[in-house]
Design a protein around this motif. Structure first.
Motif, PDB file in Angstrom:
ATOM      1  N   VAL A  10       0.843  -1.197   0.000  1.00 48.01           N
ATOM      2  CA  VAL A  10       0.000   0.000   0.000  1.00 48.01           C
ATOM      3  C   VAL A  10       0.876   1.245   0.000  1.00 48.01           C
ATOM      4  N   LYS A  13      -3.068   4.846  -0.747  1.00 53.23           N
ATOM      5  CA  LYS A  13      -4.290   4.260  -1.322  1.00 53.23           C
ATOM      6  C   LYS A  13      -5.443   4.318  -0.329  1.00 53.23           C
ATOM      7  N   PHE A  16      -8.851   3.341  -1.522  1.00 53.08           N
ATOM      8  CA  PHE A  16      -9.068   1.997  -2.066  1.00 53.08           C
ATOM      9  C   PHE A  16      -8.760   0.867  -1.096  1.00 53.08           C
ATOM     10  N   THR A  20     -10.303  -3.096  -0.817  1.00 54.70           N
ATOM     11  CA  THR A  20      -9.406  -4.225  -1.038  1.00 54.70           C
ATOM     12  C   THR A  20      -9.486  -5.217   0.122  1.00 54.70           C
ATOM     13  N   SER A  41       3.254   5.495   3.195  1.00 53.34           N
ATOM     14  CA  SER A  41       2.140   6.365   2.789  1.00 53.34           C
ATOM     15  C   SER A  41       2.135   7.665   3.580  1.00 53.34           C
ATOM     16  N   SER A  45      -3.902   6.119   4.849  1.00 48.88           N
ATOM     17  CA  SER A  45      -3.967   4.674   4.599  1.00 48.88           C
ATOM     18  C   SER A  45      -3.772   3.880   5.886  1.00 48.88           C
TER      19      SER A  45
END
Length: 76
Positions: A10, A13, A16, A20, A41, A45
């Motif tokens: 990751v 993201k 998303f 997931t 990140s 996230s």
């Protein structure tokens, strides 16, 4: 020991990662582990991932080195 491992690298993201994780958790097969590697990140996230309290999920955070390095880290 789980039958197989799902490695999810990751990087930024936030939008998303929930979909997931939910997609994996909604499967009918249960003998697996999810290894999530946050590759440095800078968005939210990590906060989204840490919302899950499932013993099949292993979470790791590392500095950003790219998706291949993150994936290989998870495989190790």
């Amino acid at each position: 020991m789980p039958y197989f491992s799902i490695v999810i690298p990751v990087y930024n993201k936030e939008k998303f990662v929930i979909k997931t994780i939910e997609s994996v958790l909604n499967q009918t097969f249960f003998d697996y582990e999810i290894i999530i590697v946050n590759d440095g990140s800078t968005d939210q996230s990590e906060a989204r991932i840490l919302e899950y309290k499932d013993n099949r999920i292993q979470y790791y955070s590392k500095k950003n080195e790219g998706v291949a390095v993150a994936r290989n880290f998870g495989i190790e």
